[in-house]
Design a protein around this motif. Sequence first.
Motif, PDB file in Angstrom:
ATOM      1  N   GLY A  77       0.814  -1.200   0.000  1.00 36.75           N
ATOM      2  CA  GLY A  77       0.000   0.000   0.000  1.00 36.75           C
ATOM      3  C   GLY A  77       0.854   1.258   0.000  1.00 36.75           C
ATOM      4  N   GLU A  78       0.496   2.202   0.844  1.00 36.59           N
ATOM      5  CA  GLU A  78       1.190   3.492   0.918  1.00 36.59           C
ATOM      6  C   GLU A  78       2.226   3.543   2.034  1.00 36.59           C
ATOM      7  OE1 GLU A  78      -1.886   6.190   3.380  1.00 36.59           O
ATOM      8  OE2 GLU A  78      -2.805   4.793   1.929  1.00 36.59           O
ATOM      9  N   TYR A  79       2.466   2.406   2.699  1.00 34.65           N
ATOM     10  CA  TYR A  79       3.156   2.432   3.986  1.00 34.65           C
ATOM     11  C   TYR A  79       4.665   2.217   3.915  1.00 34.65           C
ATOM     12  CZ  TYR A  79      -1.607   2.446   5.570  1.00 34.65           C
ATOM     13  OH  TYR A  79      -2.925   2.797   5.754  1.00 34.65           O
ATOM     14  N   HIS A  80       5.230   2.121   2.712  1.00 33.17           N
ATOM     15  CA  HIS A  80       6.680   2.057   2.551  1.00 33.17           C
ATOM     16  C   HIS A  80       7.126   3.072   1.501  1.00 33.17           C
ATOM     17  CE1 HIS A  80       7.739  -1.694   4.874  1.00 33.17           C
ATOM     18  NE2 HIS A  80       6.421  -1.790   4.823  1.00 33.17           N
ATOM     19  N   PRO A  81       6.897   4.350   1.764  1.00 37.29           N
ATOM     20  CA  PRO A  81       7.267   5.373   0.770  1.00 37.29           C
ATOM     21  C   PRO A  81       8.779   5.540   0.684  1.00 37.29           C
ATOM     22  CG  PRO A  81       6.557   6.431   2.793  1.00 37.29           C
ATOM     23  CD  PRO A  81       6.309   4.952   2.974  1.00 37.29           C
ATOM     24  N   VAL A  82       9.247   5.939  -0.493  1.00 39.27           N
ATOM     25  CA  VAL A  82      10.668   6.252  -0.680  1.00 39.27           C
ATOM     26  C   VAL A  82      10.875   7.750  -0.849  1.00 39.27           C
ATOM     27  CG1 VAL A  82      11.269   4.016  -1.652  1.00 39.27           C
ATOM     28  CG2 VAL A  82      10.446   5.830  -3.163  1.00 39.27           C
ATOM     29  N   SER A  83       9.767   8.476  -0.890  1.00 37.49           N
ATOM     30  CA  SER A  83       9.840   9.922  -1.045  1.00 37.49           C
ATOM     31  C   SER A  83       8.639  10.554  -0.343  1.00 37.49           C
ATOM     32  CB  SER A  83       9.869  10.307  -2.528  1.00 37.49           C
ATOM     33  OG  SER A  83      10.059  11.698  -2.691  1.00 37.49           O
ATOM     34  N   THR A  84       8.595  11.857  -0.338  1.00 37.50           N
ATOM     35  CA  THR A  84       7.479  12.549   0.297  1.00 37.50           C
ATOM     36  C   THR A  84       6.215  12.428  -0.540  1.00 37.50           C
ATOM     37  OG1 THR A  84       6.673  14.697   1.062  1.00 37.50           O
ATOM     38  CG2 THR A  84       8.154  14.702  -0.842  1.00 37.50           C
ATOM     39  N   ASN A  85       5.084  12.390   0.132  1.00 38.26           N
ATOM     40  CA  ASN A  85       3.802  12.399  -0.559  1.00 38.26           C
ATOM     41  C   ASN A  85       3.217  13.808  -0.644  1.00 38.26           C
ATOM     42  OD1 ASN A  85       2.999   9.632  -1.362  1.00 38.26           O
ATOM     43  ND2 ASN A  85       3.207   9.183   0.819  1.00 38.26           N
ATOM     44  N   GLU A  86       4.030  14.794  -0.306  1.00 42.14           N
ATOM     45  CA  GLU A  86       3.567  16.175  -0.315  1.00 42.14           C
ATOM     46  C   GLU A  86       3.682  16.824  -1.682  1.00 42.14           C
ATOM     47  OE1 GLU A  86       2.090  17.419   2.348  1.00 42.14           O
ATOM     48  OE2 GLU A  86       2.434  15.459   3.292  1.00 42.14           O
ATOM     49  N   SER A  87       4.305  16.141  -2.635  1.00 41.59           N
ATOM     50  CA  SER A  87       4.458  16.707  -3.982  1.00 41.59           C
ATOM     51  C   SER A  87       4.115  15.647  -5.017  1.00 41.59           C
ATOM     52  CB  SER A  87       5.889  17.199  -4.209  1.00 41.59           C
ATOM     53  OG  SER A  87       6.794  16.108  -4.239  1.00 41.59           O
ATOM     54  N   ALA A  88       3.788  16.110  -6.214  1.00 35.46           N
ATOM     55  CA  ALA A  88       3.452  15.187  -7.304  1.00 35.46           C
ATOM     56  C   ALA A  88       4.647  14.323  -7.678  1.00 35.46           C
ATOM     57  CB  ALA A  88       2.946  15.974  -8.516  1.00 35.46           C
ATOM     58  N   VAL A  89       5.837  14.918  -7.656  1.00 35.52           N
ATOM     59  CA  VAL A  89       7.045  14.166  -7.990  1.00 35.52           C
ATOM     60  C   VAL A  89       7.289  13.064  -6.955  1.00 35.52           C
ATOM     61  CG1 VAL A  89       9.548  14.301  -8.263  1.00 35.52           C
ATOM     62  CG2 VAL A  89       8.093  16.101  -9.221  1.00 35.52           C
ATOM     63  N   GLY A  90       7.145  13.391  -5.684  1.00 34.17           N
ATOM     64  CA  GLY A  90       7.338  12.409  -4.628  1.00 34.17           C
ATOM     65  C   GLY A  90       6.324  11.280  -4.696  1.00 34.17           C
ATOM     66  N   ARG A  91       5.062  11.643  -4.952  1.00 32.07           N
ATOM     67  CA  ARG A  91       4.031  10.599  -5.059  1.00 32.07           C
ATOM     68  C   ARG A  91       4.294   9.680  -6.240  1.00 32.07           C
ATOM     69  NH1 ARG A  91       0.830  15.065  -3.531  1.00 32.07           N
ATOM     70  NH2 ARG A  91       0.229  15.466  -5.710  1.00 32.07           N
ATOM     71  N   ALA A  92       4.799  10.219  -7.328  1.00 32.52           N
ATOM     72  CA  ALA A  92       5.118   9.392  -8.494  1.00 32.52           C
ATOM     73  C   ALA A  92       6.226   8.394  -8.167  1.00 32.52           C
ATOM     74  CB  ALA A  92       5.524  10.279  -9.662  1.00 32.52           C
ATOM     75  N   GLN A  93       7.186   8.819  -7.366  1.00 33.45           N
ATOM     76  CA  GLN A  93       8.265   7.907  -6.962  1.00 33.45           C
ATOM     77  C   GLN A  93       7.755   6.804  -6.040  1.00 33.45           C
ATOM     78  OE1 GLN A  93      11.171  10.531  -5.244  1.00 33.45           O
ATOM     79  NE2 GLN A  93      11.987  11.191  -7.238  1.00 33.45           N
TER      80      GLN A  93
END
Length: 262
Positions: free
Chosen positions: A220-236
């Motif tokens: 799911g969303e629980y192992h991010p590699v970048s911030t979810n505060e920006s479109a670029v981060g969410r894409a990563q």
Amino acid sequence: MRKRNQEHEEHADESWLLPYSDLMTLLLAMFIVLFGMSSVNAEKFKAVSDAFNNVLSGGSGILDQSSFNSNDMQSFKVQPKPDDVKASVNELRRREQENLEGLKKQLDNYIKQNGLTNDLDTKLNQSQLMITISDKALFPSGEAEVKPDARKLAEAISDMLEQFPDYEVIVSGHTDNIPISNKEYPSNWDLSSARALNFMKILMLNTQLDPQKFSAIGYGEYHPVSTNESAVGRAQNRRVEVSIIRKYVDPDQKLGVTTAHE
């Protein structure tokens, strides 16, 4: 004449030499038996046993082969020294590192030749080789069905994995933190799990791969590699990862063989 007979009768009795010599022979045999039992080579022990059986008792006796078998000899095996075990593990780790470096080089060449440098990335560390694939290279937005042109990528990866049949492979799906709720995927858990499973199914079309070595996980969303505060981060964060796991961990952490789950 009587005097000479008396002197002969008084001569010392040397009959004790016979049992004494037998005792020495048995002691020698016992020490050789002990030496043979300390050896890990059962064939050598059998050879010593047969030789002394023939000498001492005409082929049968205390060293009779029927008294011992391969199971008995297992208890006398010499345990490997910790330094020897560590050296063996180090050699295996070195070979694994070379294998994964070779696979990374193949993948990097494939990525470069097919113009996928913006969508794929490879990273090798001490426990695994990880292939990271962006979601837009594999799936339509909000869906888990692999794009037809992306199937070629999965097939290329599966072909490369044929060279490493003993490695564990984990396919994991990841999303950003934007909630999804539709009829097919009620949550990001469902979407990430479906994406990982569908990609793994394409890998498994290669019958040369062992299904027991593969697993699919949705994070799911629980192992991010970048911030979810920006479109670029969410894409990563929206990605599928294929992790090829090495089998041996650092012997300084644990002396022995283990599967590395990190």
